[in-house]
Design a protein around this motif. Structure first.
Motif, PDB file in Angstrom:
ATOM      1  N   PRO A  37      20.357  51.270  55.116  1.00  0.00           N
ATOM      2  CA  PRO A  37      21.739  51.657  55.404  1.00  0.00           C
ATOM      3  C   PRO A  37      22.446  50.533  56.158  1.00  0.00           C
ATOM      4  O   PRO A  37      21.966  50.086  57.178  1.00  0.00           O
ATOM      5  CB  PRO A  37      21.587  52.882  56.298  1.00  0.00           C
ATOM      6  CG  PRO A  37      20.140  53.118  56.483  1.00  0.00           C
ATOM      7  CD  PRO A  37      19.390  51.933  55.981  1.00  0.00           C
ATOM      8  N   MET A  39      25.785  49.611  58.070  1.00  0.00           N
ATOM      9  CA  MET A  39      27.011  50.165  58.608  1.00  0.00           C
ATOM     10  C   MET A  39      27.515  49.247  59.702  1.00  0.00           C
ATOM     11  O   MET A  39      26.853  49.009  60.690  1.00  0.00           O
ATOM     12  CB  MET A  39      26.771  51.566  59.153  1.00  0.00           C
ATOM     13  CG  MET A  39      26.575  52.546  58.035  1.00  0.00           C
ATOM     14  SD  MET A  39      26.732  54.225  58.600  1.00  0.00           S
ATOM     15  CE  MET A  39      26.125  55.063  57.135  1.00  0.00           C
ATOM     16  N   TRP A  41      30.077  49.426  61.759  1.00  0.00           N
ATOM     17  CA  TRP A  41      30.516  49.967  63.050  1.00  0.00           C
ATOM     18  C   TRP A  41      29.358  50.063  64.023  1.00  0.00           C
ATOM     19  O   TRP A  41      29.526  49.973  65.224  1.00  0.00           O
ATOM     20  CB  TRP A  41      31.148  51.351  62.861  1.00  0.00           C
ATOM     21  CG  TRP A  41      30.243  52.291  62.134  1.00  0.00           C
ATOM     22  CD1 TRP A  41      30.227  52.541  60.800  1.00  0.00           C
ATOM     23  CD2 TRP A  41      29.206  53.105  62.692  1.00  0.00           C
ATOM     24  NE1 TRP A  41      29.250  53.436  60.491  1.00  0.00           N
ATOM     25  CE2 TRP A  41      28.618  53.806  61.620  1.00  0.00           C
ATOM     26  CE3 TRP A  41      28.724  53.303  63.997  1.00  0.00           C
ATOM     27  CZ2 TRP A  41      27.560  54.690  61.811  1.00  0.00           C
ATOM     28  CZ3 TRP A  41      27.677  54.184  64.182  1.00  0.00           C
ATOM     29  CH2 TRP A  41      27.109  54.863  63.092  1.00  0.00           C
ATOM     30  N   LEU A  45      28.108  48.483  68.426  1.00  0.00           N
ATOM     31  CA  LEU A  45      27.572  49.440  69.392  1.00  0.00           C
ATOM     32  C   LEU A  45      26.169  49.043  69.817  1.00  0.00           C
ATOM     33  O   LEU A  45      25.809  49.103  70.992  1.00  0.00           O
ATOM     34  CB  LEU A  45      27.566  50.833  68.766  1.00  0.00           C
ATOM     35  CG  LEU A  45      27.148  51.965  69.693  1.00  0.00           C
ATOM     36  CD1 LEU A  45      28.178  52.142  70.787  1.00  0.00           C
ATOM     37  CD2 LEU A  45      26.967  53.254  68.919  1.00  0.00           C
ATOM     38  N   GLN A  46      25.391  48.580  68.821  1.00  0.00           N
ATOM     39  CA  GLN A  46      24.016  48.179  69.141  1.00  0.00           C
ATOM     40  C   GLN A  46      23.991  47.044  70.136  1.00  0.00           C
ATOM     41  O   GLN A  46      23.222  47.064  71.095  1.00  0.00           O
ATOM     42  CB  GLN A  46      23.309  47.745  67.867  1.00  0.00           C
ATOM     43  CG  GLN A  46      22.847  48.898  67.037  1.00  0.00           C
ATOM     44  CD  GLN A  46      21.786  48.471  66.068  1.00  0.00           C
ATOM     45  OE1 GLN A  46      20.976  47.605  66.367  1.00  0.00           O
ATOM     46  NE2 GLN A  46      21.782  49.068  64.898  1.00  0.00           N
TER      47      GLN A  46
END
Lengths: 113, 240
Positions: A37, A39, A41, A45-46
């Motif tokens: 996957p 993604m 966005w 954040l990570q």
């Protein structure tokens, strides 16, 4: 249940089996199914979480050492700085890992070249 | 309107108090038990027939097996396959926990930092112990980046050690933050639907989208936790 009127399903199965067998022989990773996957966005954040974890972990560590050794706030300050560095390092490595995700992984995830 | 944070409340179901230590069986524990039972049931029922052409359940189990096996081979290398049982269990446990948390009225135990932190610290300690078992004292060389001048060691080594030590924190915070934020957002928007009357159609649409989004997050976070475990395992095995 298998559907008897669908021989194409078996073709697909044979394809996958052949691919898997080939990848087995090569001793490499599985077939090129793009199941990962992606993604975008989540990437930011990570990195943010890595940074926060670094700063929080470093500060906590410094503070605990301060309590134990009774050395005023100095280890807390040092821990904060080291933690910020460590967090940045982790964030950079995490981003690099995400960047080369497509490649095979001949070296470590954080090898510079 | 109910508080959007109410869903995270821990409620004891059976009160157990042993020598002043609260060991109550809570809703969190209940849903963890249900998760374990669900995973066990899925895998046992799925592998019952050993069919050459898999049925529905068997397909799910085979897909999960293949998925995790590929994950380990790609990220930790062949040697990592030794840990397949652990990593498969971890993945299925978190995934099922996240998915069961999507049932209305259920409890999402992955949204509690103490649960995710305990899992992360267990993984981290286990991998560190394995690394020392594998490489002995040489594993300490992992904390000195190769090619760096030795003069820099007093600065680099503490940073590397710290960056290694905060791994369980980032691993657990990531899972917990995503689950908690997502579920809170769903509740907030669901609350707006009632509060806004006719115009509640707008938050309803957002709510529908968020629900789908949350399913994606539920899978993605289980995946990320597993991948990072594999990568840490890779570091422990190959030391770079």
């Amino acid at each position: 249940m298998p559907e008897p009127k669908k021989p194409s399903g078996f073709d697909d199965f044979d394809d996958r089996l052949a691919k898997l067998k080939a990848s087995r022989r090569e001793g490499k990773r599985g077939p090129d199914t793009d199941e990962r996957p992606h993604m975008d966005w989540g990437r930011g954040l990570q990195a943010g979480i890595e940074l926060i974890a670094g700063v929080a972990g470093g500060s906590l560590f410094g503070w605990a050492l301060d309590q134990w050794l009774e050395t005023g706030p100095f280890l807390l300050i040092g821990g904060f700085m080291l933690g910020a560095a460590a967090g940045t390092l982790n964030a950079i490595r995490g981003m690099q890992r995400l960047m080369n995700e497509g490649d095979d992984r001949p070296k470590g995830p954080d090898s510079p070249d | 309107m109910a508080s959007p944070l109410e869903q995270f409340e821990i409620k004891p179901i059976v009160n157990i108090l042993i020598e002043g230590v609260d060991l109550s069986f809570t809703n969190s524990a209940l849903w963890m038990v249900l998760t374990t039972v669900a995973v066990y049931w899925l895998v046992v029922l799925g592998t019952r027939h050993h069919a050459m052409v898999p049925g529905r359940l068997q397909s799910i189990v085979e897909l999960a097996y293949e998925f995790v096996a590929n994950l380990i081979r790609e990220n930790a290398g062949k040697e990592g396959m030794r840990f397949f049982p652990l990593i498969f269990t971890l993945f299925m446990f978190i995934l099922m926990g996240n998915m069961l948390g999507m049932i209305p009225g259920s409890f999402t135990w992955t949204s509690h930092i103490i649960v995710t932190f305990f899992m992360a610290i267990c993984v981290w300690i286990g991998i560190t112990v394995y690394a020392f078992y594998l490489h002995g004292v040489k594993f300490l060389g992992f904390f000195m980046p190769s090619g760096a001048p030795i003069v820099m060691a007093p600065l680099l080594v503490p940073i590397e050690i710290l960056s290694y030590s905060v791994r369980p924190i980032s691993l657990s915070v990531r899972l917990f933050v995503n689950m908690m934020a997502g579920h809170t957002m769903m509740k907030v928007f669901a609350g707006f639907i009632v509060a806004m009357g006719v115009f509640g159609v707008a938050p309803l649409a957002v709510s529908v989208a968020l629900t789908g989004f949350e399913f994606a997050v539920a899978f993605l976070q289980a995946y990320i936790f597993t991948v990072l475990t594999c990568i840490y395992l890779h570091d422990a095995i190959h030391m770079h």
